[in-house]
Design an enzyme around this catalytic site. Structure first.
Site, mmCIF file in Angstrom:
data_model
loop_
_atom_site.group_PDB
_atom_site.id
_atom_site.type_symbol
_atom_site.label_atom_id
_atom_site.label_comp_id
_atom_site.label_asym_id
_atom_site.label_seq_id
_atom_site.Cartn_x
_atom_site.Cartn_y
_atom_site.Cartn_z
ATOM 1 N N LYS A 86 49.141 46.854 59.158
ATOM 2 C CA LYS A 86 48.997 48.310 59.122
ATOM 3 C C LYS A 86 47.531 48.747 59.285
ATOM 4 C CE LYS A 86 49.712 49.634 54.976
ATOM 5 N NZ LYS A 86 48.379 49.954 54.447
ATOM 6 N N ARG B 202 44.042 36.344 55.871
ATOM 7 C CA ARG B 202 43.332 37.570 56.235
ATOM 8 C C ARG B 202 41.864 37.522 55.775
ATOM 9 N NH1 ARG B 202 45.455 43.538 54.689
ATOM 10 N NH2 ARG B 202 44.888 43.047 52.536
ATOM 11 N N ARG C 57 39.132 39.120 50.700
ATOM 12 C CA ARG C 57 39.149 40.076 49.599
ATOM 13 C C ARG C 57 39.647 39.403 48.330
ATOM 14 N NH1 ARG C 57 42.277 45.255 51.782
ATOM 15 N NH2 ARG C 57 43.165 44.942 49.718
ATOM 16 N N ARG D 62 50.786 41.867 43.852
ATOM 17 C CA ARG D 62 50.758 43.115 44.627
ATOM 18 C C ARG D 62 52.077 43.344 45.331
ATOM 19 N NH1 ARG D 62 46.226 42.303 48.676
ATOM 20 N NH2 ARG D 62 46.517 44.421 49.404
HETATM 21 P P1 AMP Z 1 44.662 48.470 50.064
HETATM 22 O O1 AMP Z 1 43.388 48.215 50.792
HETATM 23 O O2 AMP Z 1 45.443 49.606 50.668
HETATM 24 O O3 AMP Z 1 45.490 47.234 49.903
HETATM 25 O O4 AMP Z 1 44.274 48.962 48.588
HETATM 26 C C1 AMP Z 1 43.550 48.137 47.728
HETATM 27 C C2 AMP Z 1 43.724 48.618 46.299
HETATM 28 O O5 AMP Z 1 43.255 49.988 46.170
HETATM 29 C C3 AMP Z 1 45.157 48.671 45.819
HETATM 30 O O6 AMP Z 1 45.608 47.410 45.353
HETATM 31 C C4 AMP Z 1 45.077 49.699 44.701
HETATM 32 O O7 AMP Z 1 44.493 49.155 43.541
HETATM 33 C C5 AMP Z 1 44.094 50.725 45.280
HETATM 34 N N1 AMP Z 1 44.831 51.759 46.054
HETATM 35 C C6 AMP Z 1 44.763 51.992 47.394
HETATM 36 N N2 AMP Z 1 45.559 53.017 47.766
HETATM 37 C C7 AMP Z 1 46.172 53.455 46.631
HETATM 38 C C8 AMP Z 1 47.129 54.467 46.347
HETATM 39 N N3 AMP Z 1 47.654 55.243 47.313
HETATM 40 N N4 AMP Z 1 47.512 54.636 45.045
HETATM 41 C C9 AMP Z 1 47.010 53.878 44.066
HETATM 42 N N5 AMP Z 1 46.124 52.870 44.276
HETATM 43 C C10 AMP Z 1 45.691 52.657 45.534
#
Ligand code: AMP
Length: 220
Positions: free
Chosen positions: A14, A128, A161, A172
């Site tokens: 994505k 990744r 990461r 997750r």
């Molecule tokens: P991502 O890069 O989208 O995987 O986001 C990394 C981390 O940021 C997630 O595991 C959450 O801790 C936080 N996060 C990102 N987007 C959201 C969201 N829409 N709501 C709550 N936490 C978020």
């Protein structure tokens, strides 16, 4: 005005597609995960608060996340629309977004699901790597950088990461798949969901996503 929401499990590709689409469609890529990581790097109060949740692979509370997102989409560069990546992550967030957009005379035009079966996701995530500077994503097998360990776009070092470590990945996925499915159903019920097969090569996924947004008129 084109307000697009990209949906997909962690590892579905994505983020990669969001960056390509942003360039092709000339819309800003708004990724809540990246906004949080930038706040962590900058050491702001928001970053310190968000970090505790992110390190555990948990979602940051809605109140903090929604405020941060609205502040971002109210900036002038989002006037033509945005590509939203990583938000909404739950039905509650989808409802908060709908209410906030309604106040602004807007609505989500398309929700695009990059669909990859759950059993493929852990392997995809553990390969990744992202760049230190801007989070540009790579994959050791499906999307390697031209020079190992270096970002093609900005030359910064690639790193894994913290939350792509296998034990955090499993946490997750367990926490995020069900809420994501509820968001998928939310947009399906509103008639704006389009699903694309995320197991295809990157270019083919992009082609299908572009086809799915072409029916949204710019400026409509
Ligand atoms: P991502 O890069 O989208 O995987 O986001 C990394 C981390 O940021 C997630 O595991 C959450 O801790 C936080 N996060 C990102 N987007 C959201 C969201 N829409 N709501 C709550 N936490 C978020």
């Amino acid at each position: 005005m084109r307000f697009l929401v990209l949906l997909g499990a962690p590892g579905a590709g994505k983020g990669t597609q969001a960056m390509i689409l942003a360039q092709r469609l000339g819309l800003p890529h708004v990724a809540t995960g990246e906004l949080f990581r930038a706040a962590v790097r900058a050491g702001t109060a928001l970053g310190r608060e968000a970090q505790q949740y992110m390190e555990r692979g948990e979602l940051v509370p809605d109140a903090i996340t929604v405020d941060m997102l609205l502040e971002r989409i109210d900036r002038p560069d989002a006037g033509e629309g945005v590509i939203l990546d990583g938000f909404p992550r739950s039905r509650t967030q989808a409802e908060a977004l709908e209410a906030a957009l309604l106040e602004r005379g807007m609505a989500v035009d398309r929700a695009l699901l990059v669909d990859v079966p759950a059993e493929d996701l852990v392997g995809r995530l553990s390969g990744r790597w992202v760049c230190r500077l801007a989070g540009h994503p790579y994959h050791v097998i499906s999307n390697p950088p031209r020079i190992p360990g270096i970002c093609d776009v900005d030359g910064s070092a690639l790193e894994q990461r913290e939350d792509d470590r296998p034990e955090v990945v499993r946490a997750r996925l367990a926490r995020q798949l069900a809420p994501m499915q509820s968001v998928v159903e939310y947009y399906r019920a509103r008639g704006v969901l389009r699903t694309v097969d995320g197991r295809q090569p990157i270019d083919d996924v992009t082609r299908d996503l572009i086809a799915a947004v072409e029916t949204v008129r710019p400026g409509a």
